[in-house]
Design a protein around this motif. Structure first.
Motif, PDB file in Angstrom:
ATOM      1  N   GLU A  93     -27.885 -34.716 -21.076  1.00 52.01           N
ATOM      2  CA  GLU A  93     -28.795 -35.844 -20.902  1.00 52.01           C
ATOM      3  C   GLU A  93     -28.212 -36.920 -20.890  1.00 52.01           C
ATOM      4  N   TRP A  94     -27.410 -37.175 -21.991  1.00 51.42           N
ATOM      5  CA  TRP A  94     -26.794 -38.554 -22.450  1.00 51.42           C
ATOM      6  C   TRP A  94     -25.701 -38.854 -21.447  1.00 51.42           C
ATOM      7  N   LEU A  95     -24.855 -38.046 -20.916  1.00 52.67           N
ATOM      8  CA  LEU A  95     -24.017 -38.205 -20.042  1.00 52.67           C
ATOM      9  C   LEU A  95     -24.683 -38.927 -18.761  1.00 52.67           C
ATOM     10  N   LYS A  96     -25.628 -38.668 -18.343  1.00 52.54           N
ATOM     11  CA  LYS A  96     -26.323 -39.337 -17.092  1.00 52.54           C
ATOM     12  C   LYS A  96     -26.762 -40.563 -17.566  1.00 52.54           C
ATOM     13  N   LEU A  97     -27.330 -40.723 -18.648  1.00 53.19           N
ATOM     14  CA  LEU A  97     -27.865 -41.963 -19.078  1.00 53.19           C
ATOM     15  C   LEU A  97     -26.631 -43.006 -19.276  1.00 53.19           C
ATOM     16  N   ARG A  99     -23.710 -42.873 -17.428  1.00 52.94           N
ATOM     17  CA  ARG A  99     -23.309 -43.279 -16.321  1.00 52.94           C
ATOM     18  C   ARG A  99     -24.164 -44.452 -15.571  1.00 52.94           C
ATOM     19  N   GLY A 100     -25.553 -44.236 -15.876  1.00 54.58           N
ATOM     20  CA  GLY A 100     -26.580 -45.086 -15.280  1.00 54.58           C
ATOM     21  C   GLY A 100     -26.275 -46.561 -15.881  1.00 54.58           C
ATOM     22  N   LEU A 101     -26.174 -46.572 -17.196  1.00 53.62           N
ATOM     23  CA  LEU A 101     -25.960 -47.869 -17.802  1.00 53.62           C
ATOM     24  C   LEU A 101     -24.679 -48.447 -17.599  1.00 53.62           C
ATOM     25  N   GLN A 102     -23.651 -47.778 -17.532  1.00 54.08           N
ATOM     26  CA  GLN A 102     -22.365 -48.391 -17.011  1.00 54.08           C
ATOM     27  C   GLN A 102     -22.322 -48.955 -15.616  1.00 54.08           C
ATOM     28  N   GLN A 103     -23.024 -48.282 -14.809  1.00 53.79           N
ATOM     29  CA  GLN A 103     -23.365 -48.769 -13.302  1.00 53.79           C
ATOM     30  C   GLN A 103     -24.321 -49.862 -13.087  1.00 53.79           C
ATOM     31  N   GLU A 349     -26.233 -45.382  -4.930  1.00 51.19           N
ATOM     32  CA  GLU A 349     -27.721 -45.457  -5.433  1.00 51.19           C
ATOM     33  C   GLU A 349     -27.673 -45.610  -6.726  1.00 51.19           C
ATOM     34  N   PRO A 350     -28.825 -46.113  -7.312  1.00 50.38           N
ATOM     35  CA  PRO A 350     -29.065 -46.502  -8.730  1.00 50.38           C
ATOM     36  C   PRO A 350     -29.118 -44.830  -9.381  1.00 50.38           C
ATOM     37  N   ILE A 351     -28.458 -44.824 -10.506  1.00 48.00           N
ATOM     38  CA  ILE A 351     -28.570 -43.562 -11.186  1.00 48.00           C
ATOM     39  C   ILE A 351     -30.048 -43.502 -12.132  1.00 48.00           C
ATOM     40  N   LEU A 352     -30.325 -44.773 -12.645  1.00 45.61           N
ATOM     41  CA  LEU A 352     -31.333 -44.954 -13.441  1.00 45.61           C
ATOM     42  C   LEU A 352     -32.405 -45.576 -12.727  1.00 45.61           C
ATOM     43  N   ASN A 353     -33.750 -45.112 -12.991  1.00 41.48           N
ATOM     44  CA  ASN A 353     -34.792 -45.803 -12.278  1.00 41.48           C
ATOM     45  C   ASN A 353     -35.466 -47.219 -12.926  1.00 41.48           C
ATOM     46  N   ASN A 354     -35.829 -48.140 -12.288  1.00 40.23           N
ATOM     47  CA  ASN A 354     -36.869 -49.113 -12.645  1.00 40.23           C
ATOM     48  C   ASN A 354     -38.142 -48.491 -12.957  1.00 40.23           C
TER      49      ASN A 354
END
Length: 485
Positions: A93-97, A99-103, A349-354
């Motif tokens: 779960e953290w790995l996805k977060l 990547r999304g935060l770095q992006q 494409e954004p990894i994390l949604n707004n």
């Protein structure tokens, strides 16, 4: 009737929210099994003693935050309420977060460079020009100014929430001087000393090295290229709400803690006054807002900053972290465009949604929000820390009416979002587990690469049913673990 010796083992009903620990009243998530069983085996008296020891330790170490309220004559300094039940985030779960935060931080830095140079994103109409150039945090003084390594935002605090399905959303980007950085280290320290059997029976990712990462990022930004640059942390002083954090970070990283009157500018160079004379400073990690940074460039009444520091900055004799003018990128209206920034600058494409966001300067969106105000969270775009908010479902009729008038009078000052059913986690109250809403402030450091501190700071709304988790509004915190597997 006397209390039972052991804790009550029956968990609460998590519905209708997503709960970090419980699937339902009878089932604990697999990554929480060990923690749940360990808490259930604790004697109530023993747990109470540990919680008392926790508060004593926080008082002794001065782990405090200052609360400001219009209802009180004087600011209230208090220890941060700390809950001993950790939040656990599984590695996958953290790995996805991560990547999304770095992006996200990469795109935000590119956005800041763009708007202070070529303004391509404005010329192509991706973001309204007026929204950026009329923003109170846009600094014309930064136009065409070269920034070392093009890093405008070295440290950021990105707030994440989960909805009732457990899906993560970015709630806010905090890019100016996000606070809470120190509390995640203190939370881990308290847990290690007072609940060692919990910490050492789990495989948790280490956070201690993150301060070295932060220090390395500051060193890398020295404009002089010195191998051992002089670095200072500029604080407004002991009356600031986050003064504990300022002192903690300066001590831990071995950098100078300075106030404005400790500094002087001579020939466009910034020096620290000391008993041995003047010492030139290379990098300044400032924890004061742009307005107060330099009375010659910004607010002439400021007593907190340093006269002439912006000229020294323009001359390339000092670097200021985070760069002046970064606030334009964490404005709550600009937030709505971050997914577009990611697509524009990174072609990804954004990894994390707004969280879906209504821009109230748009008539159709404003009309919709005014018709559903009691279902919305409304925020003033330029404020942070939980100030200037309306939480529609819990607002009184008079509060709704007041905000309706404010929106109609100045629609460009507000955004609105549908109320998210914020996730919850258990906290320990009087020997019982009770559900409280939480969020996660993730800290991202942009140095040679963009790194995310494993876990971040989980903030807890300690009032039952409250959705406001900010420390400045009385919220507490938890230690946050990211597992190795």
């Amino acid at each position: 009737m006397s209390k039972p010796e052991n804790l009550v083992t029956t968990p609460y009903d998590p519905r209708p929210f997503f709960d970090e620990m419980f699937v339902n009243s009878y089932s604990v998530r697999s990554h929480y099994q060990n923690v749940f069983l360990q808490f259930m085996s604790m004697k109530a008296g023993n747990l109470s003693k540990r919680q008392t020891a926790t508060m004593k330790r926080m008082m002794e170490e001065g782990i405090t935050f200052t609360l400001y309220s219009p209802d009180q004559a004087e600011a209230l300094e208090r220890t941060i309420p700390f809950d001993p039940i950790p939040r656990i985030i599984p590695r996958d779960e953290w790995l996805k977060l991560e990547r999304g935060l770095q992006q996200r931080v990469k795109a935000l830095n590119l956005f800041l460079k763009d708007i202070y140079h070529d303004q391509c994103i404005l010329k192509e109409g991706i973001i309204p020009r007026k929204m950026v150039l009329s923003n109170c945090y846009f600094r014309p003084e930064m136009m065409r100014l070269s920034i070392p390594n093009d890093v405008y935002v070295t440290v950021s605090g990105i707030d994440l929430i989960r909805d009732e399905h457990g899906e993560y959303f970015v709630l806010e980007d905090n890019l100016r001087s996000p606070s809470g950085f120190s509390y995640l280290y203190k939370s881990r320290s308290i847990m290690t000393h007072l609940f060692p059997e919990l910490v050492f029976s789990h495989s948790i990712q280490d956070i201690e090295h993150s301060l070295n990462v932060f220090l390395s990022a500051l060193r890398r930004l020295s404009p002089s290229g010195k191998s051992d640059p002089v670095i200072g942390l500029l604080t407004p002083g002991c009356y600031n709400s986050a003064y504990f954090e300022h002192t903690f970070l300066a001590q831990q990283m071995g950098i100078q803690l300075v106030e404005g009157h400790d500094l002087v500018v001579i020939d466009h160079k910034v020096y620290i006054r000391g008993i041995k004379g003047l010492r030139q400073i290379d990098v300044l990690y400032r924890r004061i807002d742009d307005d107060f940074l330099d009375p010659l460039a910004f607010d002439p009444n400021s007593m907190l900053g340093v006269a002439g520091i912006m000229n020294a900055y323009r001359a390339g004799n000092i670097n200021i972290v985070n760069a002046p003018g970064t606030g334009v990128a964490d404005d709550k209206a600009i937030y709505a465009y971050v997914p577009d920034m990611i697509r524009y600058y990174l072609n990804e494409e954004p990894i994390l949604n707004n969280v879906p966001t209504y821009i109230l300067s748009r008539p159709e969106e404003r009309d919709h929000v005014l018709q559903h105000l009691d279902e919305m969270v409304v925020k003033e775009t330029s404020l942070s820390g939980g100030y200037g908010m309306l939480i529609g479902p819990s607002a009184s009729e008079s509060e709704l009416a007041d905000f309706r008038l404010k929106i109609i009078a100045n629609p460009e000052r507000y955004i609105a979002q549908p109320t998210i059913q914020l996730s919850r986690a258990p906290v320990m109250l009087d020997g019982q587990m009770a559900a409280r809403h939480i969020d996660l402030r993730a800290f991202v450091i942009a140095g040679e690469s963009i790194q995310v501190i494993p876990g971040g700071l989980t903030r807890v709304a300690l009032k039952e049913g409250s959705l406001v988790v900010n420390s400045s509004q009385g919220g507490g915190c938890k230690d946050t673990w990211v597992t190795h597997s």
